[in-house]
Each structure stands twice: as C-alpha cells, then as structure tokens.
Scaffold this active site. Sequence first.
Site: not given
Length: 134
Positions: A11, A89, A85
């Site tokens: 996150c 990522c 996120c």
Amino acid sequence: MPDQPSVLFVCVHNAGRSQMAAGFLTALSGGRVEVRSAGSVPADRINPVARDAMAEVGIDISDQQPKILTTDAVRASDVVITMGCGDTCPVFPGKRYEDWKLDDPAGQGIEAVRPIRDEIRVRVTSLLAELLPV
C-alpha cells in the site's frame, strides 16, 4: 507454486492495510507462507490505530516498521497484493497480482478501522486457503 509460497502486500504508506494483512497472514499461516509488506511512500511508523485494532484480535504488529517497495521484493514474491498503490508497483510476468479495494485507515478512529481489519482478515483467510489447500 513453491513449497513455501511468498506473498507481498503493498500500500502507499505501509503503515495500515498492508501491515494488517501481513500480520494476519503471518499469524494464520503458522510460518508456512513467506510474508512481506512494503509501501511506495512509506510512513515513519505503523498507524497506531491499525496497531491497536490488530491487538484487539490478538495479533501484535507493534514491532513492524514501514518499508520501501523494491523491485527485489516483487521479484521474490509469488503473489503481490496491492491496496491502493496505483501504478507504482512494478509488474513482472508470471506473478500473480490482486488489487484489494479497501478503505485507507489513515486518520480514522478505531470504530472505522475495525471493519477494514475484519475485511482484510476475510481476504487473507481466503488467500491462505488458495495458497495452502488442505
């Protein structure tokens, strides 16, 4: 999947949702799953309300520290669970990715964080059943 699957929870701040998920998976798997968590912009410390919410269900995450998301952590994980996120990522072919839409506990009181915690537990329990079928 290898004998010991590996899961990375991501996150933004690695202070709430991903730490709670990592705490649940660590506790519920009994060491049979390698658990990581990280954030794209890690906070200075664990969210104290998330820590307290987990303590209410007997899981201590107070010794954890937010960590920066690295490509090595993603590469070393079989399953990557993102929680808000966005596009930060890294994506590698052959990895299993899931995005769990969950409210952010940042700035919320314990009454608001408990349902988030409980939803995370349901999702982690389901994930664990997939990773380690009986």
